[in-house]
Design a protein around this motif. Structure first.
Motif, mmCIF file in Angstrom:
data_model
loop_
_atom_site.group_PDB
_atom_site.id
_atom_site.type_symbol
_atom_site.label_atom_id
_atom_site.label_comp_id
_atom_site.label_asym_id
_atom_site.label_seq_id
_atom_site.Cartn_x
_atom_site.Cartn_y
_atom_site.Cartn_z
ATOM 1 N N PHE A 106 0.846 -1.193 0.000
ATOM 2 C CA PHE A 106 0.000 0.000 0.000
ATOM 3 C C PHE A 106 0.873 1.232 0.000
ATOM 4 O O PHE A 106 2.067 1.179 0.306
ATOM 5 C CB PHE A 106 -0.954 0.016 1.207
ATOM 6 C CG PHE A 106 -0.269 0.309 2.514
ATOM 7 C CD1 PHE A 106 -0.008 1.607 2.919
ATOM 8 C CD2 PHE A 106 0.129 -0.730 3.343
ATOM 9 C CE1 PHE A 106 0.630 1.870 4.131
ATOM 10 C CE2 PHE A 106 0.768 -0.491 4.546
ATOM 11 C CZ PHE A 106 1.016 0.820 4.936
ATOM 12 N N LYS A 107 0.262 2.364 -0.340
ATOM 13 C CA LYS A 107 0.922 3.665 -0.227
ATOM 14 C C LYS A 107 -0.119 4.675 0.227
ATOM 15 O O LYS A 107 -1.182 4.794 -0.379
ATOM 16 C CB LYS A 107 1.529 4.107 -1.557
ATOM 17 C CG LYS A 107 2.159 5.509 -1.489
ATOM 18 C CD LYS A 107 3.011 5.834 -2.708
ATOM 19 C CE LYS A 107 2.203 6.394 -3.836
ATOM 20 N NZ LYS A 107 3.046 6.958 -4.914
ATOM 21 N N ALA A 108 0.167 5.378 1.304
ATOM 22 C CA ALA A 108 -0.689 6.445 1.810
ATOM 23 C C ALA A 108 0.021 7.765 1.548
ATOM 24 O O ALA A 108 1.181 7.930 1.932
ATOM 25 C CB ALA A 108 -0.943 6.262 3.304
ATOM 26 N N VAL A 109 -0.649 8.681 0.862
ATOM 27 C CA VAL A 109 -0.062 9.978 0.509
ATOM 28 C C VAL A 109 -0.646 11.044 1.428
ATOM 29 O O VAL A 109 -1.866 11.182 1.540
ATOM 30 C CB VAL A 109 -0.352 10.323 -0.969
ATOM 31 C CG1 VAL A 109 0.185 11.706 -1.314
ATOM 32 C CG2 VAL A 109 0.250 9.269 -1.887
ATOM 33 N N LEU A 110 0.239 11.784 2.088
ATOM 34 C CA LEU A 110 -0.157 12.824 3.034
ATOM 35 C C LEU A 110 0.080 14.197 2.416
ATOM 36 O O LEU A 110 1.198 14.496 1.988
ATOM 37 C CB LEU A 110 0.645 12.682 4.330
ATOM 38 C CG LEU A 110 0.657 11.281 4.957
ATOM 39 C CD1 LEU A 110 1.525 11.264 6.199
ATOM 40 C CD2 LEU A 110 -0.746 10.816 5.263
ATOM 41 N N PRO A 111 -0.964 15.028 2.355
ATOM 42 C CA PRO A 111 -0.834 16.344 1.725
ATOM 43 C C PRO A 111 -0.596 17.460 2.744
ATOM 44 O O PRO A 111 -0.770 17.277 3.947
ATOM 45 C CB PRO A 111 -2.206 16.524 1.085
ATOM 46 C CG PRO A 111 -3.123 15.871 2.076
ATOM 47 C CD PRO A 111 -2.354 14.695 2.630
ATOM 48 N N GLU A 112 -0.219 18.602 2.221
ATOM 49 C CA GLU A 112 -0.146 19.832 2.996
ATOM 50 C C GLU A 112 -0.705 20.939 2.124
ATOM 51 O O GLU A 112 -0.155 21.223 1.046
ATOM 52 C CB GLU A 112 1.301 20.140 3.384
ATOM 53 C CG GLU A 112 1.446 21.361 4.255
ATOM 54 C CD GLU A 112 2.881 21.604 4.657
ATOM 55 O OE1 GLU A 112 3.302 22.778 4.570
ATOM 56 O OE2 GLU A 112 3.571 20.653 5.039
ATOM 57 N N ASN A 113 -1.824 21.500 2.558
ATOM 58 C CA ASN A 113 -2.498 22.555 1.799
ATOM 59 C C ASN A 113 -2.751 22.156 0.348
ATOM 60 O O ASN A 113 -2.522 22.925 -0.575
ATOM 61 C CB ASN A 113 -1.708 23.861 1.876
ATOM 62 C CG ASN A 113 -1.652 24.397 3.293
ATOM 63 O OD1 ASN A 113 -2.629 24.315 4.025
ATOM 64 N ND2 ASN A 113 -0.501 24.913 3.689
ATOM 65 N N GLY A 114 -3.202 20.930 0.137
ATOM 66 C CA GLY A 114 -3.568 20.465 -1.195
ATOM 67 C C GLY A 114 -2.418 19.961 -2.043
ATOM 68 O O GLY A 114 -2.606 19.637 -3.215
ATOM 69 N N VAL A 115 -1.233 19.884 -1.479
ATOM 70 C CA VAL A 115 -0.058 19.418 -2.224
ATOM 71 C C VAL A 115 0.487 18.169 -1.544
ATOM 72 O O VAL A 115 0.805 18.204 -0.346
ATOM 73 C CB VAL A 115 1.044 20.506 -2.265
ATOM 74 C CG1 VAL A 115 2.284 20.001 -2.971
ATOM 75 C CG2 VAL A 115 0.516 21.769 -2.910
ATOM 76 N N PRO A 116 0.611 17.043 -2.277
ATOM 77 C CA PRO A 116 1.201 15.837 -1.678
ATOM 78 C C PRO A 116 2.652 16.105 -1.277
ATOM 79 O O PRO A 116 3.450 16.554 -2.104
ATOM 80 C CB PRO A 116 1.130 14.805 -2.805
ATOM 81 C CG PRO A 116 0.093 15.322 -3.751
ATOM 82 C CD PRO A 116 0.168 16.815 -3.649
ATOM 83 N N VAL A 117 2.977 15.870 -0.001
ATOM 84 C CA VAL A 117 4.336 16.149 0.468
ATOM 85 C C VAL A 117 5.033 14.942 1.078
ATOM 86 O O VAL A 117 6.256 14.897 1.133
ATOM 87 C CB VAL A 117 4.373 17.316 1.481
ATOM 88 C CG1 VAL A 117 3.930 18.607 0.844
ATOM 89 C CG2 VAL A 117 3.543 17.009 2.703
ATOM 90 N N ALA A 118 4.270 13.977 1.559
ATOM 91 C CA ALA A 118 4.878 12.834 2.234
ATOM 92 C C ALA A 118 4.103 11.567 1.903
ATOM 93 O O ALA A 118 2.960 11.623 1.437
ATOM 94 C CB ALA A 118 4.898 13.053 3.740
#
Length: 149
Positions: free
Chosen positions: A96-108
């Motif tokens: 699996f891969k979980a993508v974490l955003p910051e203000n609408g931008v994937p960062v982590a």
């Protein structure tokens, strides 16, 4: 840490991907997901009559599995619905891969493997959106790292 910022952000543009037969597939219409983690480690007490400083003592033992849920809008027999149901029935371990955003931008992102241990298609109601919840149990997990498309 000097200069560190810890500002609130929203989950807009977050993603959750699960392995299908050939590749990581982004689940559609994800509304929320728990951030996968490695879980906790159980502790067994080893206190004895001469434990230093009148303090209880412990030894680390087994890791306790960590579960997380992915909630999504659903439509029966869609690709996402079919994949989640197949993962539950197979009972296998999948990447699996979980993508974490910051203000609408994937960062982590967090990658690892998990087993689908539950898939609930929710309920049908007169004016409600149909939602499904997939529950996963972490098997392996990597450290959080910078996002890679």
């Amino acid at each position: 840490m000097p200069g560190e910022t810890q500002e609130a952000t929203v989950g807009y543009m977050g993603e959750f991907h699960l392995q299908n037969a050939t590749t990581l597939y982004e689940l559609n219409q994800v509304k929320s997901f728990g951030v996968p983690s490695g879980g906790t480690r159980e502790q067994t007490e080893t206190t004895h009559l001469k434990s230093p400083g009148w303090r209880r003592e412990y030894v680390s033992t087994f890791y306790e599995d960590s579960d997380f849920e992915v909630v999504m809008n659903t439509r029966a027999l869609s690709d996402t619905d079919t994949l989640c149901e197949a993962a539950l029935k197979a009972g296998d371990v999948r990447p699996f891969k979980a993508v974490l955003p910051e203000n609408g931008v994937p960062v982590a992102q967090i990658t690892g493997t998990a087993k689908c241990i539950g898939y609930d298609r929710g309920e049908v109601s007169i004016d409600g959106v149909m939602e499904a919840t997939a529950t996963f149990r972490v098997v392996t997990i990597a450290d959080i790292e910078a996002y890679e498309a």
